[in-house]
Design an enzyme around this catalytic site. Structure first.
Site, PDB file in Angstrom:
ATOM      1  N   HIS A  55     -29.056  -5.698 -31.642  1.00  0.00           N
ATOM      2  CA  HIS A  55     -29.930  -5.958 -30.450  1.00  0.00           C
ATOM      3  C   HIS A  55     -28.156  -6.469 -29.127  1.00  0.00           C
ATOM      4  O   HIS A  55     -28.712  -7.747 -28.434  1.00  0.00           O
ATOM      5  CB  HIS A  55     -30.071  -7.940 -30.730  1.00  0.00           C
ATOM      6  CG  HIS A  55     -31.209  -7.990 -31.247  1.00  0.00           C
ATOM      7  ND1 HIS A  55     -32.061  -7.942 -31.180  1.00  0.00           N
ATOM      8  CD2 HIS A  55     -30.813  -7.522 -32.967  1.00  0.00           C
ATOM      9  CE1 HIS A  55     -32.811  -7.582 -32.058  1.00  0.00           C
ATOM     10  NE2 HIS A  55     -32.683  -7.680 -33.128  1.00  0.00           N
ATOM     11  N   ASP A 115     -29.092 -10.782 -25.835  1.00  0.00           N
ATOM     12  CA  ASP A 115     -29.578 -10.252 -26.803  1.00  0.00           C
ATOM     13  C   ASP A 115     -30.369  -8.486 -25.811  1.00  0.00           C
ATOM     14  O   ASP A 115     -29.296  -8.549 -24.736  1.00  0.00           O
ATOM     15  CB  ASP A 115     -31.600  -9.959 -27.025  1.00  0.00           C
ATOM     16  CG  ASP A 115     -31.881  -9.920 -28.691  1.00  0.00           C
ATOM     17  OD1 ASP A 115     -31.910  -9.023 -28.299  1.00  0.00           O
ATOM     18  OD2 ASP A 115     -31.983 -10.483 -28.911  1.00  0.00           O
ATOM     19  N   GLU A 151     -31.360  -6.872 -37.449  1.00  0.00           N
ATOM     20  CA  GLU A 151     -31.583  -5.553 -37.379  1.00  0.00           C
ATOM     21  C   GLU A 151     -30.792  -4.746 -36.428  1.00  0.00           C
ATOM     22  O   GLU A 151     -31.070  -4.373 -35.350  1.00  0.00           O
ATOM     23  CB  GLU A 151     -32.788  -6.313 -36.358  1.00  0.00           C
ATOM     24  CG  GLU A 151     -34.105  -7.052 -36.642  1.00  0.00           C
ATOM     25  CD  GLU A 151     -35.384  -7.140 -36.147  1.00  0.00           C
ATOM     26  OE1 GLU A 151     -35.950  -7.740 -36.358  1.00  0.00           O
ATOM     27  OE2 GLU A 151     -34.961  -7.878 -34.790  1.00  0.00           O
TER      28      GLU A 151
END
Ligand code: ACM
Ligand code: ZN
Length: 541
Positions: free
Chosen positions: A267, A198, A331
């Site tokens: 990410h 991440d 995201e």
């Protein structure tokens, strides 16, 4: 003479003739997850090392079931169950049964287990261990354990029962991962979804790209509740390929398959910090010290990005035998792509409508590579943005209409609806947040307590046709606010118990109050295991 007499007294006190027998404690006969059918008799069978164990099938994995018993019983008896033909503990396989199902009878003759597969036999042994006393001295002093007569028939409702742990926001050691795998196995989960990368840290060694674990694994400080100021505490760590092989083997011996997750195209600050050319600007990237969603993401305008992704994923696929490879996909802000000439050129050259379609292009290209290696791609809900390949598996964290669209597209799904399965959310009402370690809020007036986790029931929300596309369910622990294994226990337990029963036991057979009474026995087991930091709220209702 006096000395001899003293010695006799001491011996008599140390090993009185009845001391070696562990009595069946009826108050602890509480199995989680609740078996499909379980009838207990009034009598008991005495299990001793000399009772012996016999594996009535040459399936090479069947001994993992016996090994589980050995690991628990050898310290208690001081020796294992003797392998012998005329044994009282007999474990066999009947392929006619459901693959993870089992039947177990305990009577005067001993323990007879027949299972659909070695995994089913392993779950039977997990149930058997939960029929034993909570406290078992690990000093070899026990000569026999009383087991209740029982007739149990069992099988899970979902074929994939998973937990995700985020090891990027905080790092967990190899031993902690093994302890977690033991907990998952105890709860009859069969999948561990390992979030390995991440923006806050890259945690998997990739031989071709060593900077990922020289630069990407390290942030010099982080931010932490309650101050939120940079705290000077570095977060570091990664798993070598050798450690990962060791963990995969440990998991296999517990019938747990590991789905690795490499988060792309968003990410990804840790990857960009390691190789600056992976991003659109080509410079200025750092491992993210806080928990924001960064707009710095992989640049799909460059061929070198895809070359990196394929080389890196080739090593991941080589390491992990899992059918599924998770590529994140969640995201991903598009602002850098909007400004990047190469991304804009890609959009024009490929005839894509916009940046959402550029995301879809990226995921499809990666999926093609993963399928060329004989594996299946899994991604979070957002992989459906800009058009979804029907062969991708969608990990759905939203319940309802959004999920139904994915079913209508024909995709298989793994369900982890956040309001039931996100254990980084508060487990108390808002009025009590101030007394709790910091958590995500979920939504206003929302409380993901044990009862909420227990109420997970996809079959009540989707049609039988949609349910055919459900591979299984997953609970998730994001670790922005889980700095160590003690906090992991607090956020995971006992919500994991609620989740595992929802994953294993059909909803008409579930009763929350009955579950809570069994849970108090599980809590005593946690205490005996030294897992004392589990959350206690549910016991104070
Ligand atoms: C997610 O919760 N960002 C998958
Ligand atoms: Zn770009």
């Amino acid at each position: 003479m006096k000395k001899f007499f003293t010695l006799l007294v001491v011996l008599a006190l140390a090993v009185p003739s009845w001391a070696g027998l562990l009595k069946c404690d009826r108050s602890c006969l509480a199995v989680i997850p609740q078996p499909q059918k379980m009838e207990l008799g009034g009598k008991t069978f005495c299990l001793k090392p000399s009772s012996g164990i016999f594996l009535a099938d040459d399936d090479p994995q069947l001994h993992y079931a016996a090994d589980l018993l050995e690991r628990h019983l050898t310290p208690v008896f001081g020796k294992g169950l003797e392998p012998k033909d005329k044994a009282a503990v007999r474990i066999g396989i009947s392929p006619a049964m459901k693959p993870e199902g089992y039947r177990m009878t305990i009577d005067g003759k001993g323990v007879e287990i027949t299972a659909g597969s070695a995994a089913g036999a392993f779950y039977a042994c997990q149930t058997l261990l939960q029929l034993m006393p909570v406290e078992m001295p690990a000093d070899g002093s026990v000569t026999a354990i009383e087991l209740p007569y029982a007739d149990i028939e069992d099988a899970p409702v979902y074929t994939l029962r998973s937990m995700m742990l985020d090891c990027s926001r905080h790092f967990f050691t190899v031993d902690e991962i093994k302890d977690l795998l033991d907990l998952l196995a105890m709860h009859k989960l069969n999948t561990f979804h390992w979030h390995l990368t991440d923006s806050q840290g890259w945690r998997i060694e990739i031989k071709k790209y060593p900077e990922l674990t020289r630069i990407g694994n390290y942030r010099p400080y982080t931010v932490r509740w309650p101050s939120w100021e940079p705290n000077g505490i570095p977060v570091d760590g990664y798993y070598t390929q050798e450690q990962i092989r060791e963990i995969i083997k440990y998991a296999q011996e517990r019938f747990i398959s590991i789905i690795p997750e490499i988060d792309i195209p968003g990410h990804s600050n840790a990857a960009l910090a390691s190789y600056q050319w992976l991003g659109c600007r080509g410079e200025g990237y750092k491992v993210l010290p806080n928990f924001m969603i960064s707009s710095d993401v992989f640049c799909p305008g460059k061929e070198t990005t895809f070359e990196f992704l394929e080389n890196m994923l080739a090593e991941v696929i080589e390491l992990f035998p899992s059918e599924y490879i998770h590529i994140g996909g969640d995201e991903c802000p598009k602002s850098e792509w909007e400004k990047c000439p190469l991304c804009q050129k890609r959009i024009a050259d490929e005839g894509l409508a916009d940046e959402k379609e550029l995301q879809s292009y990226t995921i499809r290209r990666v999926e093609k590579f993963i399928r060329s290696k004989g594996r299946k791609l899994v991604g979070w809900d957002e992989i459906s943005e800009g058009g979804l390949s029907t062969t991708a598996v969608v990990m759905q964290r939203y319940f309802g209409e959004r999920a139904k669209k994915v079913f209508a597209n024909g995709n298989y799904s793994i369900l982890c609806p956040n309001y039931y399965c996100y254990f980084d959310y508060y487990q108390v009402p808002e009025s009590e947040h101030a007394n709790e370690p910091y958590c995500h809020r979920g939504r206003s007036n929302f409380n993901l307590n044990v009862e909420c986790a227990y109420s997970l029931d996809p079959a009540s929300a989707y049609t039988p046709v949609e349910m055919k596309q459900v591979l299984g369910v997953e609970c998730n622990l994001w670790t922005e606010h889980v700095p160590d294994f003690a906090m992991l226990q607090y956020k995971l337990l006992p919500r994991l118990d609620a989740f595992c029963e929802a994953a294993w036991t059909a909803s008409p057979d579930r009763d929350f109050n009955d579950f809570v009474s069994r849970l108090s026995v599980m809590a005593a087991r946690y205490d005996a295991m030294g897992l004392t930091n589990y959350a206690k709220h549910v016991f104070n209702r």
